[in-house]
Motif scaffolding. Sequence first.
Motif, PDB file in Angstrom:
ATOM      1  N   ASP A 193      68.339  36.003 -21.718  1.00 32.65           N
ATOM      2  CA  ASP A 193      67.546  35.963 -20.494  1.00 32.65           C
ATOM      3  C   ASP A 193      67.083  37.386 -20.215  1.00 32.65           C
ATOM      4  OD1 ASP A 193      67.725  33.174 -19.303  1.00 32.65           O
ATOM      5  OD2 ASP A 193      69.827  33.620 -19.756  1.00 32.65           O
ATOM      6  N   ILE A 194      65.791  37.642 -20.452  1.00 30.97           N
ATOM      7  CA  ILE A 194      65.267  39.001 -20.392  1.00 30.97           C
ATOM      8  C   ILE A 194      64.005  39.039 -19.532  1.00 30.97           C
ATOM      9  CG2 ILE A 194      64.327  40.917 -21.768  1.00 30.97           C
ATOM     10  CD1 ILE A 194      67.233  40.355 -22.412  1.00 30.97           C
ATOM     11  N   GLU A 195      63.905  40.085 -18.708  1.00 32.44           N
ATOM     12  CA  GLU A 195      62.673  40.413 -17.996  1.00 32.44           C
ATOM     13  C   GLU A 195      62.199  41.741 -18.579  1.00 32.44           C
ATOM     14  OE1 GLU A 195      60.989  41.105 -13.466  1.00 32.44           O
ATOM     15  OE2 GLU A 195      63.026  40.375 -13.757  1.00 32.44           O
ATOM     16  N   PHE A 196      60.907  41.854 -18.859  1.00 29.45           N
ATOM     17  CA  PHE A 196      60.413  43.039 -19.555  1.00 29.45           C
ATOM     18  C   PHE A 196      59.015  43.414 -19.092  1.00 29.45           C
ATOM     19  CE2 PHE A 196      59.635  39.193 -21.931  1.00 29.45           C
ATOM     20  CZ  PHE A 196      58.287  39.253 -22.219  1.00 29.45           C
ATOM     21  N   THR A 197      58.691  44.692 -19.277  1.00 33.96           N
ATOM     22  CA  THR A 197      57.347  45.197 -19.030  1.00 33.96           C
ATOM     23  C   THR A 197      56.931  46.067 -20.201  1.00 33.96           C
ATOM     24  OG1 THR A 197      58.101  47.176 -17.854  1.00 33.96           O
ATOM     25  CG2 THR A 197      57.642  45.219 -16.512  1.00 33.96           C
ATOM     26  N   LYS A 198      55.633  46.097 -20.460  1.00 30.75           N
ATOM     27  CA  LYS A 198      55.035  46.966 -21.478  1.00 30.75           C
ATOM     28  C   LYS A 198      55.819  46.940 -22.786  1.00 30.75           C
ATOM     29  CE  LYS A 198      52.962  49.922 -18.042  1.00 30.75           C
ATOM     30  NZ  LYS A 198      53.621  50.361 -16.842  1.00 30.75           N
ATOM     31  N   PHE A 199      56.111  45.728 -23.280  1.00 32.75           N
ATOM     32  CA  PHE A 199      56.869  45.576 -24.524  1.00 32.75           C
ATOM     33  C   PHE A 199      55.934  45.573 -25.721  1.00 32.75           C
ATOM     34  CE2 PHE A 199      58.873  42.208 -27.413  1.00 32.75           C
ATOM     35  CZ  PHE A 199      59.543  43.148 -28.173  1.00 32.75           C
ATOM     36  N   TYR A 200      56.179  46.507 -26.625  1.00 31.58           N
ATOM     37  CA  TYR A 200      55.439  46.613 -27.884  1.00 31.58           C
ATOM     38  C   TYR A 200      56.431  46.632 -29.031  1.00 31.58           C
ATOM     39  CZ  TYR A 200      51.185  48.107 -25.428  1.00 31.58           C
ATOM     40  OH  TYR A 200      50.071  48.170 -24.622  1.00 31.58           O
ATOM     41  N   GLY A 201      56.090  45.982 -30.151  1.00 29.66           N
ATOM     42  CA  GLY A 201      56.895  46.062 -31.357  1.00 29.66           C
ATOM     43  C   GLY A 201      57.748  44.827 -31.575  1.00 29.66           C
ATOM     44  N   SER A 202      58.831  44.988 -32.360  1.00 28.04           N
ATOM     45  CA  SER A 202      59.744  43.870 -32.631  1.00 28.04           C
ATOM     46  C   SER A 202      61.171  44.301 -32.358  1.00 28.04           C
ATOM     47  CB  SER A 202      59.598  43.369 -34.076  1.00 28.04           C
ATOM     48  OG  SER A 202      60.177  44.264 -34.989  1.00 28.04           O
ATOM     49  N   ASP A 203      61.924  43.421 -31.707  1.00 29.00           N
ATOM     50  CA  ASP A 203      63.288  43.693 -31.258  1.00 29.00           C
ATOM     51  C   ASP A 203      64.182  42.545 -31.717  1.00 29.00           C
ATOM     52  OD1 ASP A 203      65.554  44.539 -29.908  1.00 29.00           O
ATOM     53  OD2 ASP A 203      64.718  44.288 -27.903  1.00 29.00           O
ATOM     54  N   THR A 204      65.141  42.831 -32.592  1.00 31.45           N
ATOM     55  CA  THR A 204      66.070  41.804 -33.065  1.00 31.45           C
ATOM     56  C   THR A 204      67.006  41.398 -31.935  1.00 31.45           C
ATOM     57  OG1 THR A 204      66.012  42.632 -35.326  1.00 31.45           O
ATOM     58  CG2 THR A 204      67.899  41.259 -34.725  1.00 31.45           C
ATOM     59  N   ILE A 205      67.102  40.092 -31.705  1.00 27.87           N
ATOM     60  CA  ILE A 205      67.971  39.554 -30.670  1.00 27.87           C
ATOM     61  C   ILE A 205      69.242  38.980 -31.295  1.00 27.87           C
ATOM     62  CG2 ILE A 205      68.136  37.876 -28.773  1.00 27.87           C
ATOM     63  CD1 ILE A 205      66.187  40.289 -28.357  1.00 27.87           C
ATOM     64  N   TRP A 206      69.071  38.159 -32.334  1.00 27.40           N
ATOM     65  CA  TRP A 206      70.227  37.542 -33.006  1.00 27.40           C
ATOM     66  C   TRP A 206      70.084  37.634 -34.521  1.00 27.40           C
ATOM     67  CZ3 TRP A 206      68.067  33.520 -29.507  1.00 27.40           C
ATOM     68  CH2 TRP A 206      68.739  33.436 -28.286  1.00 27.40           C
ATOM     69  N   THR A 207      71.207  37.762 -35.201  1.00 23.82           N
ATOM     70  CA  THR A 207      71.267  37.499 -36.630  1.00 23.82           C
ATOM     71  C   THR A 207      72.233  36.339 -36.816  1.00 23.82           C
ATOM     72  OG1 THR A 207      73.029  39.120 -37.024  1.00 23.82           O
ATOM     73  CG2 THR A 207      70.767  39.873 -37.314  1.00 23.82           C
ATOM     74  N   ILE A 208      71.864  35.424 -37.711  1.00 27.75           N
ATOM     75  CA  ILE A 208      72.663  34.226 -37.951  1.00 27.75           C
ATOM     76  C   ILE A 208      72.922  34.138 -39.451  1.00 27.75           C
ATOM     77  CG2 ILE A 208      72.819  31.728 -37.669  1.00 27.75           C
ATOM     78  CD1 ILE A 208      70.503  32.080 -35.532  1.00 27.75           C
ATOM     79  N   GLU A 209      74.179  34.245 -39.833  1.00 31.37           N
ATOM     80  CA  GLU A 209      74.570  34.188 -41.239  1.00 31.37           C
ATOM     81  C   GLU A 209      74.936  32.744 -41.582  1.00 31.37           C
ATOM     82  OE1 GLU A 209      74.664  35.733 -44.810  1.00 31.37           O
ATOM     83  OE2 GLU A 209      74.503  37.133 -43.139  1.00 31.37           O
ATOM     84  N   ALA A 210      74.074  32.102 -42.374  1.00 34.39           N
ATOM     85  CA  ALA A 210      74.307  30.704 -42.768  1.00 34.39           C
ATOM     86  C   ALA A 210      74.940  30.686 -44.163  1.00 34.39           C
ATOM     87  CB  ALA A 210      72.996  29.923 -42.761  1.00 34.39           C
ATOM     88  N   GLU A 211      76.128  30.124 -44.271  1.00 34.89           N
ATOM     89  CA  GLU A 211      76.805  30.034 -45.569  1.00 34.89           C
ATOM     90  C   GLU A 211      76.172  28.967 -46.454  1.00 34.89           C
ATOM     91  OE1 GLU A 211      81.029  29.742 -45.172  1.00 34.89           O
ATOM     92  OE2 GLU A 211      81.123  31.504 -43.871  1.00 34.89           O
ATOM     93  N   GLN A 212      75.431  28.069 -45.831  1.00 35.49           N
ATOM     94  CA  GLN A 212      74.674  27.046 -46.551  1.00 35.49           C
ATOM     95  C   GLN A 212      73.469  26.701 -45.688  1.00 35.49           C
ATOM     96  OE1 GLN A 212      77.488  23.879 -46.867  1.00 35.49           O
ATOM     97  NE2 GLN A 212      77.397  23.336 -44.724  1.00 35.49           N
ATOM     98  N   ASP A 213      72.507  25.969 -46.236  1.00 46.53           N
ATOM     99  CA  ASP A 213      71.363  25.550 -45.427  1.00 46.53           C
ATOM    100  C   ASP A 213      71.892  24.843 -44.183  1.00 46.53           C
ATOM    101  OD1 ASP A 213      69.863  26.583 -47.454  1.00 46.53           O
ATOM    102  OD2 ASP A 213      68.980  24.690 -48.081  1.00 46.53           O
ATOM    103  N   ASN A 214      71.296  25.151 -43.038  1.00 46.57           N
ATOM    104  CA  ASN A 214      71.799  24.633 -41.777  1.00 46.57           C
ATOM    105  C   ASN A 214      70.642  24.447 -40.810  1.00 46.57           C
ATOM    106  OD1 ASN A 214      73.723  23.996 -39.724  1.00 46.57           O
ATOM    107  ND2 ASN A 214      75.168  25.379 -40.730  1.00 46.57           N
TER     108      ASN A 214
END
Length: 161
Positions: A58-79
């Motif tokens: 849940d984020i409120e933002f202003t003047k956002f430029y670029g890319s920001d990683t929020i989550w990484t998900i490590e899948a041990e198999q297709d999921n």
Amino acid sequence: MNKRVMFSVILILAVVLAGCGVKQEQKEMYNSNQAIAGSGDSYSYGNRSGEVTAESADIEFTKFYGSDTIWTIEAEQDNKVNIEYQQRLKDGKFKIVLITPDGDVQVVAENSTEGETELILPKGKNVVKFVGRGGDGTVHAGLTSSGDLPVTVVNAGGMVE
């Protein structure tokens, strides 16, 4: 103040302010899947507040430029994972993307919208990023899965929690 002191103060201010701007690469990133899929983040916020957990953001933002990683998900198999989202933009552009282990960029949601979608996560490291170009607004995103997928939260400082 004498001229030498005044010149020094102006010079210091100019150097400090020059380092606080938005980089050209951040402005151009929105339309470049290659840049979005890159291993690192490059972003600038005028302001960012809110919270990110393994289940929601849940984020409120202003003047956002670029890319920001929020989550990484490590899948041990297709999921599969469900992501529900609600985005409200006042200005600019904003999207949520999934980057698969092979570098494929899939747009989950773009600009002002809400909904839910099922994402297929191939085996390996999958990344969810926020991408913006002058975006001002709010975003809520929630993750749910039927299995036990390890989700790593990455906050705006680039630090893993």
